[in-house]
Design a protein around this motif. Structure first.
Motif, short mmCIF file in Angstrom:
data_model
loop_
_atom_site.label_atom_id
_atom_site.label_comp_id
_atom_site.label_asym_id
_atom_site.label_seq_id
_atom_site.Cartn_x
_atom_site.Cartn_y
_atom_site.Cartn_z
N ARG A 190 -1.73 6.48 -7.81
CA ARG A 190 -2.79 5.98 -6.93
C ARG A 190 -2.28 5.88 -5.50
N THR A 191 -1.10 5.29 -5.36
CA THR A 191 -0.51 5.09 -4.04
C THR A 191 0.99 4.88 -4.20
N VAL A 192 1.72 4.86 -3.10
CA VAL A 192 3.15 4.59 -3.11
C VAL A 192 3.40 3.44 -2.15
N ARG A 193 4.03 2.39 -2.64
CA ARG A 193 4.31 1.23 -1.80
C ARG A 193 5.37 1.55 -0.75
N ALA A 194 5.51 0.65 0.22
CA ALA A 194 6.43 0.88 1.32
C ALA A 194 7.87 1.07 0.86
N ASP A 195 8.26 0.46 -0.28
CA ASP A 195 9.63 0.59 -0.78
C ASP A 195 9.81 1.82 -1.67
N GLY A 196 8.77 2.66 -1.76
CA GLY A 196 8.87 3.88 -2.57
C GLY A 196 8.37 3.74 -3.98
N THR A 197 7.91 2.54 -4.37
CA THR A 197 7.42 2.33 -5.73
C THR A 197 6.06 2.98 -5.92
N PRO A 198 5.92 3.94 -6.84
CA PRO A 198 4.60 4.52 -7.10
C PRO A 198 3.76 3.57 -7.94
N VAL A 199 2.48 3.52 -7.65
CA VAL A 199 1.53 2.73 -8.42
C VAL A 199 0.60 3.71 -9.13
N TYR A 200 0.64 3.70 -10.45
CA TYR A 200 -0.16 4.64 -11.23
C TYR A 200 -1.56 4.08 -11.50
N ARG A 201 -2.52 4.98 -11.52
CA ARG A 201 -3.90 4.63 -11.83
C ARG A 201 -4.29 5.25 -13.16
N TRP A 202 -5.30 4.67 -13.78
CA TRP A 202 -5.83 5.22 -15.02
C TRP A 202 -6.83 6.32 -14.69
#
Length: 295
Positions: A5-17
Motif C-alpha cells: 500500500r505504501t512505504v514508511r519513512a524508515d523503509g517499512t512496507p505496509v501491505y494492503r489486502w
C-alpha cells in the motif's frame, strides 16, 4: 492476496489486502523463513492493514513486533494487529517447526461485516487482538482440532469454485476466532485515545460530504500528520477508514433496501453512483449490483 500500500519513512512496507471476487478475505500461509519479497527489507520488516493469527503447532522461533522480541512457542497462538511492525529475521528458527498464519479482514465473518468497521477492535470475536500480550496457549487436547481447522481452511481456499467453499471458509474461520477469543487473557489493552477520537468523528460525519482533511482539521491536526499517525497505529490511513465506513453503510443499504445506487451513494457519503461502483469493486472485487444479487 496482498500488495504494498505504501512505504514508511524508515523503509517499512505496509501491505494492503487485495480482495478476490467470490471468496471471503481470508488466506492461510505457512510461516516460511525463506519467503523472499522484492519489497521486504533485509530483516523482513513489514506491516499490514489486515489482521493475522499465527499458530505454532510444533517447534518455535521468534519475531520482532514493534521493536520487541516475541518468542513463538509450541501450542501458542499470536494475534498481530494491523499497523504492527513485524521484523521476522529470527524466523530461521522455524525451519523444523510447523506453523501457519491466518490473514483476514474481519468482514469475512457475517456478524462483523454487518457492523461498523470502527468497532471491530472491540468485538468479542477479536478479543485476543485487544488483550495484553496478544498471545494465548492452546490446550494440548485441542491442538489436533486446530491443525484440522487449518488444513480444512487451506483446502477450501484452494478450491474456490467448489460447492459451498465460501460458506466453509467463513464457518472454519469463525470456529478459529471463537476458540481464540475463549483463550484470550482477560486483561485488555487500553484503547488508543487518538484513534478513539478519530473513529468517533468518522462515525459522526461519514454520511456527509466530509473529507479526511475536514476530519483532521476538526480534531486540530493537519491532514498529512493525522494520516501518518493513524496509519502507523492501525495499518490504514484516515481516508481508508472513512471509505471503509462508507462502504459498510453501502453494503447495509444494498442488503436491507431496494434503493437505487444513486440514493445509496448519497446516503453512504460516497457522492455519486459511479464513485460508489469504483470504490466497491476495488474493495470487494465485485460490483454493488452483483453483490446485491449474490447476497
Amino acid at each position: 492476496m496482498r500488495s504494498v500500500r505504501t512505504v514508511r519513512a524508515d523503509g517499512t512496507p505496509v501491505y494492503r489486502w487485495e480482495q478476490s471476487a467470490g471468496m471471503p478475505p481470508v488466506q492461510v500461509v505457512p510461516l516460511d523463513p525463506d519467503c523472499e519479497g522484492e519489497h521486504l527489507p533485509p530483516d523482513h520488516r513489514h506491516a499490514h492493514d489486515f489482521w493475522v493469527l499465527a499458530y505454532v503447532a510444533r517447534g518455535g522461533g521468534a519475531v520482532g513486533l514493534d521493536g520487541e522480541t516475541v518468542e513463538l512457542r509450541e501450542g501458542e497462538v499470536h494475534a498481530v494487529a494491523p499497523g504492527e511492525v513485524v521484523a521476522a529475521e529470527s524466523l530461521a528458527e522455524l525451519d523444523h517447526a510447523r506453523a501457519w498464519s491466518v490473514a483476514f479482514t474481519p468482514d469475512a465473518i457475517p456478524s462483523l461485516a454487518s457492523i461498523s468497521p470502527l468497532t471491530w477492535a472491540h468485538h468479542p470475536l477479536l478479543a485476543l487482538f485487544a488483550a495484553e500480550g496478544r498471545r494465548a496457549v492452546v490446550p494440548v487436547a485441542e491442538r489436533p482440532r486446530w491443525e484440522a481447522w487449518l488444513a480444512e481452511l487451506t483446502d477450501e481456499l484452494r478450491h474456490p469454485d467448489r460447492l459451498g467453499a465460501r460458506d466453509a471458509v467463513t464457518a472454519t474461520l469463525t470456529n478459529i476466532l471463537v476458540a481464540t477469543a475463549r483463550l484470550a487473557p482477560a486483561t485488555p489493552i487500553a484503547p488508543d485515545p487518538l484513534v478513539t477520537r478519530v473513529f468517533d468523528e468518522i462515525e459522526r460525519t461519514y454520511a456527509t460530504k466530509a473529507s479526511a482533511g475536514d476530519i483532521a482539521r476538526s480534531l486540530g491536526y493537519t491532514p498529512g500528520h493525522l494520516t501518518t499517525v493513524i496509519r502507523q497505529r492501525t495499518g490504514r490511513t484516515l481516508l481508508d477508514w472513512l471509505t471503509e465506513r462508507r462502504l459498510t453503510e453501502a453494503r447495509r443499504l444494498l442488503r436491507e433496501t431496494d434503493l437505487p445506487l444513486s440514493v445509496i451513494s448519497v446516503r453512504a457519503g460516497l457522492g455519486d453512483p459511479g464513485y460508489l461502483v469504483r470504490r466497491f469493486k476495488a474493495r470487494y472485487g465485485i460490483t454493488p449490483d452483483r453483490w446485491r444479487r449474490d447476497g
